[in-house]
Write a protein that holds these residues in place. Structure first.
Motif, PDB file in Angstrom:
ATOM      1  N   ILE A  66       0.849  -1.188   0.000  1.00 20.51           N
ATOM      2  CA  ILE A  66       0.000   0.000   0.000  1.00 20.51           C
ATOM      3  C   ILE A  66       0.885   1.239   0.000  1.00 20.51           C
ATOM      4  CG2 ILE A  66      -1.774   1.282   1.265  1.00 20.51           C
ATOM      5  CD1 ILE A  66      -2.757  -1.308   0.043  1.00 20.51           C
ATOM      6  N   LEU A  67       0.548   2.192  -0.851  1.00 25.44           N
ATOM      7  CA  LEU A  67       1.329   3.426  -0.893  1.00 25.44           C
ATOM      8  C   LEU A  67       1.220   4.165   0.432  1.00 25.44           C
ATOM      9  CD1 LEU A  67       0.485   4.750  -4.474  1.00 25.44           C
ATOM     10  CD2 LEU A  67       2.398   3.321  -3.749  1.00 25.44           C
ATOM     11  N   SER A  68       2.326   4.708   0.863  1.00 24.50           N
ATOM     12  CA  SER A  68       2.374   5.433   2.129  1.00 24.50           C
ATOM     13  C   SER A  68       3.395   6.559   2.021  1.00 24.50           C
ATOM     14  CB  SER A  68       2.758   4.483   3.275  1.00 24.50           C
ATOM     15  OG  SER A  68       4.061   3.953   3.057  1.00 24.50           O
ATOM     16  N   ILE A  69       3.489   7.371   3.061  1.00 22.19           N
ATOM     17  CA  ILE A  69       4.486   8.451   3.105  1.00 22.19           C
ATOM     18  C   ILE A  69       5.520   8.117   4.164  1.00 22.19           C
ATOM     19  CG2 ILE A  69       4.889  10.888   3.644  1.00 22.19           C
ATOM     20  CD1 ILE A  69       2.186  11.523   2.496  1.00 22.19           C
ATOM     21  N   HIS A  70       6.771   8.067   3.737  1.00 28.75           N
ATOM     22  CA  HIS A  70       7.871   7.821   4.672  1.00 28.75           C
ATOM     23  C   HIS A  70       8.430   9.125   5.222  1.00 28.75           C
ATOM     24  CE1 HIS A  70      12.250   7.099   5.552  1.00 28.75           C
ATOM     25  NE2 HIS A  70      11.680   6.191   6.335  1.00 28.75           N
ATOM     26  N   SER A  71       8.598  10.119   4.336  1.00 27.44           N
ATOM     27  CA  SER A  71       9.150  11.398   4.794  1.00 27.44           C
ATOM     28  C   SER A  71       8.748  12.516   3.846  1.00 27.44           C
ATOM     29  CB  SER A  71      10.681  11.333   4.879  1.00 27.44           C
ATOM     30  OG  SER A  71      11.251  11.221   3.576  1.00 27.44           O
ATOM     31  N   ILE A  72       8.734  13.742   4.374  1.00 21.86           N
ATOM     32  CA  ILE A  72       8.554  14.959   3.566  1.00 21.86           C
ATOM     33  C   ILE A  72       9.643  15.934   4.000  1.00 21.86           C
ATOM     34  CG2 ILE A  72       7.011  16.814   2.855  1.00 21.86           C
ATOM     35  CD1 ILE A  72       4.659  15.120   3.690  1.00 21.86           C
ATOM     36  N   GLU A  73      10.452  16.386   3.056  1.00 26.13           N
ATOM     37  CA  GLU A  73      11.557  17.288   3.361  1.00 26.13           C
ATOM     38  C   GLU A  73      11.430  18.593   2.594  1.00 26.13           C
ATOM     39  OE1 GLU A  73      15.201  15.265   2.479  1.00 26.13           O
ATOM     40  OE2 GLU A  73      15.340  14.387   4.478  1.00 26.13           O
ATOM     41  N   PHE A  74      12.015  19.643   3.151  1.00 25.94           N
ATOM     42  CA  PHE A  74      12.150  20.911   2.460  1.00 25.94           C
ATOM     43  C   PHE A  74      13.407  21.595   2.976  1.00 25.94           C
ATOM     44  CE2 PHE A  74      11.099  22.586   6.383  1.00 25.94           C
ATOM     45  CZ  PHE A  74      10.728  23.921   6.390  1.00 25.94           C
ATOM     46  N   VAL A  75      13.805  22.683   2.309  1.00 20.81           N
ATOM     47  CA  VAL A  75      14.928  23.477   2.778  1.00 20.81           C
ATOM     48  C   VAL A  75      14.367  24.764   3.368  1.00 20.81           C
ATOM     49  CG1 VAL A  75      17.029  24.704   2.149  1.00 20.81           C
ATOM     50  CG2 VAL A  75      16.504  22.527   1.064  1.00 20.81           C
ATOM     51  N   PRO A  76      14.442  24.941   4.687  1.00 25.32           N
ATOM     52  CA  PRO A  76      13.920  26.183   5.280  1.00 25.32           C
ATOM     53  C   PRO A  76      14.669  27.392   4.726  1.00 25.32           C
ATOM     54  CG  PRO A  76      14.374  24.531   6.972  1.00 25.32           C
ATOM     55  CD  PRO A  76      14.993  24.038   5.698  1.00 25.32           C
ATOM     56  N   TRP A  77      13.967  28.499   4.628  1.00 24.02           N
ATOM     57  CA  TRP A  77      14.619  29.732   4.193  1.00 24.02           C
ATOM     58  C   TRP A  77      15.801  30.029   5.118  1.00 24.02           C
ATOM     59  CZ3 TRP A  77      13.511  30.945  -0.456  1.00 24.02           C
ATOM     60  CH2 TRP A  77      12.206  30.882  -0.960  1.00 24.02           C
ATOM     61  N   GLY A  78      16.906  30.407   4.517  1.00 29.25           N
ATOM     62  CA  GLY A  78      18.109  30.726   5.289  1.00 29.25           C
ATOM     63  C   GLY A  78      19.031  29.543   5.485  1.00 29.25           C
ATOM     64  N   ASN A  79      18.598  28.351   5.067  1.00 29.71           N
ATOM     65  CA  ASN A  79      19.410  27.143   5.213  1.00 29.71           C
ATOM     66  C   ASN A  79      19.840  26.623   3.847  1.00 29.71           C
ATOM     67  OD1 ASN A  79      18.692  27.488   7.841  1.00 29.71           O
ATOM     68  ND2 ASN A  79      17.812  25.459   8.137  1.00 29.71           N
ATOM     69  N   GLN A  80      20.770  25.679   3.858  1.00 26.96           N
ATOM     70  CA  GLN A  80      21.197  25.013   2.640  1.00 26.96           C
ATOM     71  C   GLN A  80      20.966  23.506   2.699  1.00 26.96           C
ATOM     72  OE1 GLN A  80      22.844  26.362  -0.492  1.00 26.96           O
ATOM     73  NE2 GLN A  80      21.349  27.721   0.412  1.00 26.96           N
ATOM     74  N   LYS A  81      20.615  23.004   3.874  1.00 19.82           N
ATOM     75  CA  LYS A  81      20.419  21.573   4.063  1.00 19.82           C
ATOM     76  C   LYS A  81      18.934  21.252   4.219  1.00 19.82           C
ATOM     77  CE  LYS A  81      24.836  20.431   4.287  1.00 19.82           C
ATOM     78  NZ  LYS A  81      25.479  19.488   3.316  1.00 19.82           N
ATOM     79  N   PRO A  82      18.476  20.152   3.623  1.00 21.26           N
ATOM     80  CA  PRO A  82      17.066  19.757   3.788  1.00 21.26           C
ATOM     81  C   PRO A  82      16.780  19.300   5.207  1.00 21.26           C
ATOM     82  CG  PRO A  82      18.276  18.094   2.555  1.00 21.26           C
ATOM     83  CD  PRO A  82      19.204  19.250   2.712  1.00 21.26           C
ATOM     84  N   GLU A  83      15.565  19.577   5.649  1.00 22.37           N
ATOM     85  CA  GLU A  83      15.098  19.159   6.963  1.00 22.37           C
ATOM     86  C   GLU A  83      13.713  18.540   6.818  1.00 22.37           C
ATOM     87  OE1 GLU A  83      15.061  22.409   9.692  1.00 22.37           O
ATOM     88  OE2 GLU A  83      17.197  22.901   9.421  1.00 22.37           O
ATOM     89  N   ALA A  84      13.296  17.815   7.834  1.00 26.47           N
ATOM     90  CA  ALA A  84      11.945  17.266   7.845  1.00 26.47           C
ATOM     91  C   ALA A  84      10.940  18.409   7.913  1.00 26.47           C
ATOM     92  CB  ALA A  84      11.771  16.331   9.034  1.00 26.47           C
ATOM     93  N   LEU A  85       9.921  18.336   7.076  1.00 23.99           N
ATOM     94  CA  LEU A  85       8.876  19.356   7.097  1.00 23.99           C
ATOM     95  C   LEU A  85       8.107  19.247   8.416  1.00 23.99           C
ATOM     96  CD1 LEU A  85       7.591  21.483   5.072  1.00 23.99           C
ATOM     97  CD2 LEU A  85       5.801  19.781   4.745  1.00 23.99           C
ATOM     98  N   PRO A  86       7.929  20.363   9.133  1.00 19.20           N
ATOM     99  CA  PRO A  86       7.184  20.292  10.401  1.00 19.20           C
ATOM    100  C   PRO A  86       5.776  19.744  10.196  1.00 19.20           C
ATOM    101  CG  PRO A  86       8.355  22.385  10.216  1.00 19.20           C
ATOM    102  CD  PRO A  86       8.472  21.705   8.879  1.00 19.20           C
ATOM    103  N   TYR A  87       5.302  19.004  11.181  1.00 18.40           N
ATOM    104  CA  TYR A  87       3.988  18.363  11.074  1.00 18.40           C
ATOM    105  C   TYR A  87       2.844  19.373  11.175  1.00 18.40           C
ATOM    106  CZ  TYR A  87       6.500  13.978  11.570  1.00 18.40           C
ATOM    107  OH  TYR A  87       7.350  12.915  11.371  1.00 18.40           O
ATOM    108  N   THR A  88       3.167  20.627  11.437  1.00 13.71           N
ATOM    109  CA  THR A  88       2.134  21.665  11.510  1.00 13.71           C
ATOM    110  C   THR A  88       1.697  22.129  10.121  1.00 13.71           C
ATOM    111  OG1 THR A  88       3.906  23.295  11.750  1.00 13.71           O
ATOM    112  CG2 THR A  88       2.860  22.501  13.773  1.00 13.71           C
ATOM    113  N   TYR A  89       2.411  21.749   9.072  1.00 13.94           N
ATOM    114  CA  TYR A  89       2.069  22.181   7.720  1.00 13.94           C
ATOM    115  C   TYR A  89       0.825  21.447   7.225  1.00 13.94           C
ATOM    116  CZ  TYR A  89       6.217  25.013   6.737  1.00 13.94           C
ATOM    117  OH  TYR A  89       7.176  25.992   6.727  1.00 13.94           O
ATOM    118  N   ASP A  90       0.011  22.164   6.442  1.00 15.14           N
ATOM    119  CA  ASP A  90      -1.151  21.566   5.785  1.00 15.14           C
ATOM    120  C   ASP A  90      -0.721  21.038   4.422  1.00 15.14           C
ATOM    121  OD1 ASP A  90      -2.878  22.291   7.871  1.00 15.14           O
ATOM    122  OD2 ASP A  90      -3.137  24.291   7.035  1.00 15.14           O
ATOM    123  N   ILE A  91      -0.886  19.744   4.211  1.00 14.45           N
ATOM    124  CA  ILE A  91      -0.387  19.104   2.987  1.00 14.45           C
ATOM    125  C   ILE A  91      -1.536  18.452   2.229  1.00 14.45           C
ATOM    126  CG2 ILE A  91       1.201  17.391   2.039  1.00 14.45           C
ATOM    127  CD1 ILE A  91       2.648  19.601   3.408  1.00 14.45           C
ATOM    128  N   GLY A  92      -1.583  18.679   0.930  1.00 26.81           N
ATOM    129  CA  GLY A  92      -2.474  17.953   0.039  1.00 26.81           C
ATOM    130  C   GLY A  92      -1.643  17.121  -0.922  1.00 26.81           C
TER     131      GLY A  92
END
Length: 332
Positions: A66-92
């Protein structure tokens, strides 16, 4: 008598569940429900006259992943390294075959955090296939209308709230790789005006607002656009003559800059086409023009601004490139 299947996760049929058959004299079938994904089950066809039971050979089958989500990453403004997207974000999210809109993509699934903010919960149930699929994501989430059109277009805006629009995709998903690792991209450019006061400034007034204005009223300041989540292409739909940012008033320091953020749709302009206007003190405006610039999605542009009495000047812009996560291609 009755015919039924015994189905169990154990090869000795322990803890089996009985599923009665539908038959047409020679073919016996049943529809088993609530089976775990990616799991081997054992079964046997049985016949009973309510006094004794006859079991056929024990055989096995494996359920689909079954398809699932393992991780969601982004690069926060001011950074150069990817981080885990905070769980407070609204995602579609939606799912599509590579490079093609599929029936899956017509269903927008809201993704939320699991209890305890330990992982992402993907509530839809889609079996993985041997054909490669991709999971696409965007934020902030909207099921229909103003933010998502029902195909792969996501509306984005330059507005006073500085909404950080994000979009991205997973690598190829299939029966051997059903867990999505999604990399998100910033749809807008981030412009930061780092404001200080000259040591020769004797007023010490407060800065209370910032306005970006098109000097000739040309189509330079974009207000509305559309990003195609599947390709990353952005098209501009409308423009503004000016746009204002309000914030808590502050007295600029002579050494430590105060940053005012402005998130913009991609645009470019020549020297003298855009004016920066600061409300400095009581009914006093300070004007300066921006140098030739090309604001691209995902990049940060830092403009040092120095105020002295009723004048201001802009230093050389510092451009911070995109973070490492953007090296990945949308289509892999």
């Amino acid at each position: 008598g009755n015919c039924y299947f015994l189905i169990s996760p154990y090869n000795n049929l322990n803890d089996s569940v009985r599923w009665y058959t539908a038959n047409d004299s020679s073919i016996y079938t049943t529809k088993a429900k609530n089976l775990a994904p990616n799991t081997t089950y054992y079964y046997a066809l049985c016949a009973s006259d309510n006094k004794s039971e006859i079991r056929g050979d024990i055989k096995s089958f494996k359920t689909s992943s079954i398809l699932s989500i393992h991780s969601i990453e982004f690069v926060p403004w001011g950074n150069q390294k990817p981080e885990a997207l905070p769980y407070t974000y609204d995602i579609g999210t939606f799912i599509a075959y590579a490079r093609n809109i599929s029936p899956y993509s017509k269903t927008i699934t809201e993704v939320t955090a699991n209890k305890g903010l330990a992982s992402w919960n993907y509530p839809a149930t889609y079996p993985a296939d041997t054909t490669n699929l991709k999971m696409f994501a965007y934020s902030p989430y909207s099921a229909f209308g103003s933010s998502f059109t029902g195909d792969s277009n996501f509306y984005i805006y330059t507005n006073k709230y500085n909404v950080d629009y994000l979009y991205g995709s997973s690598d190829n998903l299939n029966s051997t790789n059903p867990a999505a690792d999604i990399k998100m991209h910033h749809a807008l450019a981030r412009i930061v005006f780092s404001i200080t006061r000259s040591s020769d400034d004797n007023t010490g007034n407060e800065v209370s607002s910032l306005t970006i204005r098109s000097i000739n009223g040309d189509n330079i300041i974009p207000s509305e656009g559309v990003v195609d989540i599947m390709t990353g292409d952005i098209s501009i739909k409308d423009y503004l003559v000016d746009t204002e940012r309000s914030f808590d008033s502050f007295i600029p320091d002579t050494k430590t800059p105060t940053n005012v953020e402005y998130l913009s749709l991609p645009t470019s302009f020549n020297d003298g086409e855009i004016m920066l206007e600061l409300n400095y003190g009581t009914d006093q405006l300070v004007f300066m023009t921006l140098p030739t610039s090309n604001w691209e999605s995902g990049y940060e542009y830092d403009y040092p601004v120095t105020i002295e009495d009723s004048k201001a000047e802009i230093g050389n812009v510092h451009v911070q490139p995109k973070g490492e996560v953007y090296v990945s291609n949308m289509w892999g």
